[in-house]
Design a protein around this motif. Structure first.
Motif, PDB file in Angstrom:
ATOM      1  N   ALA A 292      -1.485  27.627  33.538  1.00 21.47           N
ATOM      2  CA  ALA A 292      -1.667  28.936  32.905  1.00 21.47           C
ATOM      3  C   ALA A 292      -0.967  30.038  33.690  1.00 21.47           C
ATOM      4  N   GLU A 293      -1.065  29.953  35.020  1.00 21.58           N
ATOM      5  CA  GLU A 293      -0.525  31.062  35.813  1.00 21.58           C
ATOM      6  C   GLU A 293       1.001  31.147  35.756  1.00 21.58           C
ATOM      7  N   ASP A 294       1.648  30.072  35.300  1.00 21.03           N
ATOM      8  CA  ASP A 294       3.111  30.095  35.236  1.00 21.03           C
ATOM      9  C   ASP A 294       3.655  30.627  33.916  1.00 21.03           C
ATOM     10  N   ILE A 295       2.766  30.808  32.953  1.00 20.78           N
ATOM     11  CA  ILE A 295       3.245  31.107  31.595  1.00 20.78           C
ATOM     12  C   ILE A 295       3.768  32.528  31.458  1.00 20.78           C
ATOM     13  N   GLU A 296       4.931  32.627  30.846  1.00 25.01           N
ATOM     14  CA  GLU A 296       5.497  33.945  30.549  1.00 25.01           C
ATOM     15  C   GLU A 296       5.299  34.307  29.085  1.00 25.01           C
ATOM     16  N   SER A 297       5.415  33.312  28.193  1.00 23.30           N
ATOM     17  CA  SER A 297       5.156  33.592  26.772  1.00 23.30           C
ATOM     18  C   SER A 297       4.837  32.302  26.017  1.00 23.30           C
ATOM     19  N   MET A 298       4.056  32.467  24.926  1.00 21.16           N
ATOM     20  CA  MET A 298       3.805  31.363  23.983  1.00 21.16           C
ATOM     21  C   MET A 298       4.091  31.935  22.598  1.00 21.16           C
ATOM     22  N   THR A 299       5.001  31.315  21.862  1.00 23.05           N
ATOM     23  CA  THR A 299       5.297  31.843  20.520  1.00 23.05           C
ATOM     24  C   THR A 299       5.107  30.743  19.481  1.00 23.05           C
ATOM     25  N   PHE A 300       4.761  31.203  18.278  1.00 16.72           N
ATOM     26  CA  PHE A 300       4.453  30.284  17.178  1.00 16.72           C
ATOM     27  C   PHE A 300       5.229  30.720  15.950  1.00 16.72           C
ATOM     28  N   GLY A 301       6.174  29.891  15.538  1.00 13.60           N
ATOM     29  CA  GLY A 301       6.988  30.225  14.369  1.00 13.60           C
ATOM     30  C   GLY A 301       6.415  29.596  13.110  1.00 13.60           C
ATOM     31  N   TYR A 302       6.089  30.438  12.126  1.00  6.73           N
ATOM     32  CA  TYR A 302       5.460  29.978  10.883  1.00  6.73           C
ATOM     33  C   TYR A 302       6.411  30.109   9.703  1.00  6.73           C
ATOM     34  N   LEU A 303       6.312  29.168   8.799  1.00  5.35           N
ATOM     35  CA  LEU A 303       6.982  29.325   7.512  1.00  5.35           C
ATOM     36  C   LEU A 303       6.338  30.513   6.795  1.00  5.35           C
ATOM     37  N   PRO A 304       7.098  31.191   5.938  1.00  3.06           N
ATOM     38  CA  PRO A 304       6.544  32.380   5.274  1.00  3.06           C
ATOM     39  C   PRO A 304       5.213  32.075   4.578  1.00  3.06           C
ATOM     40  N   GLY A 305       4.199  32.862   4.870  1.00  9.30           N
ATOM     41  CA  GLY A 305       2.901  32.721   4.200  1.00  9.30           C
ATOM     42  C   GLY A 305       1.938  31.786   4.895  1.00  9.30           C
ATOM     43  N   ARG A 362       3.020  35.460  17.273  1.00  8.00           N
ATOM     44  CA  ARG A 362       3.510  34.708  16.112  1.00  8.00           C
ATOM     45  C   ARG A 362       4.760  35.379  15.577  1.00  8.00           C
ATOM     46  N   TYR A 363       5.610  34.599  14.944  1.00 12.65           N
ATOM     47  CA  TYR A 363       6.737  35.199  14.225  1.00 12.65           C
ATOM     48  C   TYR A 363       6.987  34.376  12.972  1.00 12.65           C
ATOM     49  N   ARG A 364       7.664  34.983  12.043  1.00 11.61           N
ATOM     50  CA  ARG A 364       7.957  34.296  10.787  1.00 11.61           C
ATOM     51  C   ARG A 364       9.347  33.682  10.867  1.00 11.61           C
ATOM     52  N   LEU A 365       9.444  32.412  10.565  1.00 14.59           N
ATOM     53  CA  LEU A 365      10.747  31.738  10.555  1.00 14.59           C
ATOM     54  C   LEU A 365      11.617  32.351   9.469  1.00 14.59           C
ATOM     55  N   ARG A 366      12.892  32.493   9.772  1.00 11.21           N
ATOM     56  CA  ARG A 366      13.804  33.064   8.786  1.00 11.21           C
ATOM     57  C   ARG A 366      14.423  31.954   7.950  1.00 11.21           C
ATOM     58  N   PRO A 367      14.844  32.281   6.730  1.00 10.51           N
ATOM     59  CA  PRO A 367      15.377  31.257   5.818  1.00 10.51           C
ATOM     60  C   PRO A 367      16.394  30.331   6.475  1.00 10.51           C
ATOM     61  N   GLY A 368      17.203  30.814   7.397  1.00 13.42           N
ATOM     62  CA  GLY A 368      18.177  29.943   8.046  1.00 13.42           C
ATOM     63  C   GLY A 368      17.548  28.902   8.961  1.00 13.42           C
ATOM     64  N   ASP A 369      16.265  29.115   9.337  1.00 11.22           N
ATOM     65  CA  ASP A 369      15.616  28.227  10.304  1.00 11.22           C
ATOM     66  C   ASP A 369      15.032  26.964   9.681  1.00 11.22           C
ATOM     67  N   ALA A 374      10.800  22.340   2.600  1.00  9.53           N
ATOM     68  CA  ALA A 374      10.538  21.433   3.721  1.00  9.53           C
ATOM     69  C   ALA A 374       9.034  21.260   3.904  1.00  9.53           C
ATOM     70  N   PRO A 375       8.599  20.087   4.402  1.00  9.64           N
ATOM     71  CA  PRO A 375       7.178  19.923   4.709  1.00  9.64           C
ATOM     72  C   PRO A 375       6.761  20.983   5.734  1.00  9.64           C
ATOM     73  N   VAL A 376       5.503  21.349   5.661  1.00 10.44           N
ATOM     74  CA  VAL A 376       4.999  22.412   6.529  1.00 10.44           C
ATOM     75  C   VAL A 376       5.112  22.019   8.005  1.00 10.44           C
ATOM     76  N   PHE A 377       5.510  22.973   8.824  1.00  6.84           N
ATOM     77  CA  PHE A 377       5.504  22.756  10.277  1.00  6.84           C
ATOM     78  C   PHE A 377       5.298  24.095  10.967  1.00  6.84           C
ATOM     79  N   VAL A 378       5.021  24.024  12.268  1.00  9.37           N
ATOM     80  CA  VAL A 378       4.958  25.222  13.107  1.00  9.37           C
ATOM     81  C   VAL A 378       5.815  24.948  14.340  1.00  9.37           C
ATOM     82  N   ASP A 379       6.641  25.906  14.720  1.00 12.31           N
ATOM     83  CA  ASP A 379       7.448  25.785  15.940  1.00 12.31           C
ATOM     84  C   ASP A 379       6.692  26.419  17.102  1.00 12.31           C
TER      85      ASP A 379
END
Lengths: 453, 453
Positions: A292-305, A362-369, A374-379
């Motif tokens: 935990a102490e080493d973490i700088e960021s955790m991001t989660f990319g979601y398909l729209p919606g 969290r961020y929203r994946l862009r159409p190019g991503d 596609a089946p649902v996923f999270v980055d």
């Protein structure tokens, strides 16, 4: 006559003709359902149902799980069905477009207790009823749900009636009448989601299934071909995408819905929208030995919606924490696990967790991503002082693509059961459920879960 | 917010604001419903419901009418609702497209008994609930029925919840939640007609209304605007001909449905298809002083399709006699009245009646005999040695165009009540019901109807 074919399947299939794998999945579903019901026992909606049972003070035929209270079979089915869905932590099945087990296990166990059915008989009743849920789900079509109905209860009531008919020894003709009576009681609207009425629907389906089977057993008649012909229940409630019951009747057990598609079990007691993200957190944390102490960021990319239900970025309470990817990620990282204890106000307020939360986003994946359709996923991406770690997660644990193993099932059960029972009783109950196919009388199971009132 | 407007009307309208004429019609409906329920008490479907009440053996909160048996409020509502519709002898209302009183009186009287409501409170609850039935009937539209739903129960459940909410003292917000819970339980299919499930629907609506009101009173939530917005219950279950609830909410009590269109009371315990013909027989018999021995023929001219339910031309049993214009006409002529006693096997077998029956016949009116779209009528012609007597009958007694007078109402009640009670008790009960607005506690009424178990 498909209605009759379905009914014959339910009442005539010998236990020996049900594959061992199906019986094993039935046992898993019963364990999971019983566990989440114990965990949901003290939710406000469950407390209302228990109060109702006390108020009408009926014959002590079946128990409320985790209570000392006993009541008539339909009321026990009602209250236990509500408790099993109170946390929305029970399993789901895509062919039903809903939750297949909460109502059926509640109804079947109430009748099973009353008639002193064996564990094997109970599992067979559940397996056959689940098969009805899956096939009837297709018979009504996905559009049934889109037209506004909560399939969990509207279709679940037929599965409940089937399970009760099996345990009460109805013949096929009687089950056909019971389904006519079930059709007369089918209800539940998507519009009620977000209120206590959602678990109420489940309790109501369980009770209605009991009532339909009892009435038919005692000579009540209804239209015995309710699935067929003009103005059938499928005509009235079904979608344009429904499959003809004649076709489905030929597909019973080929394959069993319990095997394909199977049920999806919920691994953690928080919004399903966090589950893929949590899967990534746990996987990276362990495989990469992150701290935990080493973490700088955790991001989660979601398909729209796909993160629409995650309404709390800075949760102030345990309940809000369930709807926060940021909080659940931080807690998963800090604690190495997610359970009911994760969602207390005190746990959410921990300063070290809130510091870590602020690094999550969290961020929203862009159409190019991603590809359309596609089946649902999270980055999931974790950046530490040492580097950057990425994982694309398709399958949450408990889903068909990533089933939970026995240890995970049992860990979930224990986490649930300990909310209502002391550790020793919870373990004893788990032992009984694990060997349910060899339990001579299922009332032992309910008795093992009974607490002092 | 129409849902809330409807709810406010139900819970806030003071008794003093309900016109005396409405209260009087409410009393007539309660008398009629109670009577037909006593008459239906021993029908097979009613016996099953009573057996169910015995089986679950719940707290003795409310009585089964004409029994000594007492059970919990919802089960009493269920059993009495079934008995009240068991003979299909209860009243109907065109704006509901069904039977408005059986379920509502059963639900209201069960709760009323439990809370020791006064007769006036009960009548107000019935009147307000009937108004909901009529307005909601329009809100769902006639097509609701044509799509396959039995409006009597599907819409009746909202009226039942309203009556119970009124008697239990719910506020408007709670009634809105109760309606969300009622929506979750609405059921009943036209396809079940001709089976015991038809009266079961009525009992189920009564029970569901009780449950919805009790749950909402105790804090259960649901969607409180279930009539409004996308995927509302009106969207999901309504017809294209439905009227917007916003408009209907402004028409509450303007006029009251109990006054316009009012309820149609069934005069005789036989198929409604015989009622206009019987009206003609009685009218000609009395006005012309006709005697059975002089009769050469009795003919009944029906519009196409209007005699479809009259399936028995030569009935062999009392039950078949109910569906025979020929038999009922002969019996009416011989006996000067039609009652339950008319429909025993022995009465149907009387040689003198069978001789007269053979002189009776039906025919279908030809297109030249009537205008397309004309209101329904039956042409009755009696030919005697002395001449020919004709009458075109539009309105059966008990319909809005030909209402029953107080003596006819009471004669029907006594004919019904004597099937379950001795004459003295039946008269005492009628006395109580006649003065229901002055009865301090409606449990007296149920007690007066109680028989030894």
């Amino acid at each position: 006559m498909p209605t009759e074919q379905f009914a014959r399947f339910v009442v005539d299939t010998p236990v020996s003709a049900i594959p061992a794998e199906v019986m094993a999945r039935a046992r898993d579903a019963v364990i999971d359902t019983f566990g989440v019901a114990l965990a949901g026992r003290d939710e406000p909606v469950s407390a209302i149902a228990a109060r109702w049972a006390r108020e009408i003070s009926a014959a002590p035929q079946a128990g409320l799980w985790g209570h000392g209270l006993r009541t008539a079979v339909p009321e026990a089915a009602f209250a236990n069905g509500i408790a099993a869905h109170a946390l929305d932590f029970d399993d789901s099945m895509v062919t039903l477009h809903g939750h297949p087990s909460a109502a059926v296990v509640a109804a079947a166990l109430a009748v099973g207790e009353f008639v002193h059915a064996s564990g094997e008989q109970l599992l067979a009743a559940y397996a056959l009823a689940n098969e009805i849920a899956g096939k009837f789900g297709r018979a009504f079509g996905d559009e049934h749900y889109l037209r506004g109905w909560h399939s969990t209860s509207t279709i679940g009531v037929y599965a409940c009636a089937a399970a009760c008919a099996r345990l009460w020894g109805l013949d096929a003709a009687q089950l056909c009448h019971a389904w006519g009576l079930a059709a007369a009681q089918m209800g539940g609207l998507v519009r009620n989601f977000g209120s206590m009425a959602k678990p109420f629907h489940v309790g109501q389906a369980a009770r209605a299934g009991v009532l339909a089977a009892w009435m038919a057993k005692t000579g009540m008649t209804a239209d015995p071909r309710i699935l067929e012909g003009p103005n059938s229940v499928l005509d009235t409630y079904g979608g344009a995408d429904r499959i003809a019951p004649e076709e489905l009747a030929g597909r019973l057990g080929k394959p069993w819905d319990l095997l394909d598609p199977g049920v999806n079990v919920k691994r953690w007691p928080c919004c399903y929208g966090t589950h893929r993200g949590l899967t990534g957190i746990f996987a990276l944390r362990e495989s990469q030995g992150l701290r935990a102490e080493d973490i700088e960021s955790m991001t989660f990319g979601y398909l729209p919606g796909n993160d629409a239900a995650l309404i709390d970025r800075e949760p102030a309470s345990g309940l809000e924490g369930k709807f926060s990817m940021e909080y659940t990620a931080a807690a998963a990282f800090m604690d190495g696990e997610i359970g009911f204890d994760t969602f207390t106000d005190a746990m959410v307020a921990r300063p070290e967790v809130r510091r870590l939360m602020r690094k999550a986003s969290r961020y929203r994946l862009r159409p190019g991503d991603f590809e359309a359709g596609a089946p649902v996923f999270v980055d999931v991406t974790i950046t530490t002082r040492q580097g950057r770690h990425e994982l694309r997660v398709h399958h949450a644990p408990g889903s068909r693509g990533n089933p939970m193993d026995a240890a995970q099932h049992e860990a979930k059960f224990m986490d649930c059961a300990r909310r209502g029972l002391d550790d020793e009783r919870a373990r004893r109950l788990l032992g009984l459920l694990r060997d349910l196919d060899r339990v001579p009388d299922v009332s032992q199971v309910v008795a093992a879960a009974a607490a002092k009132e």
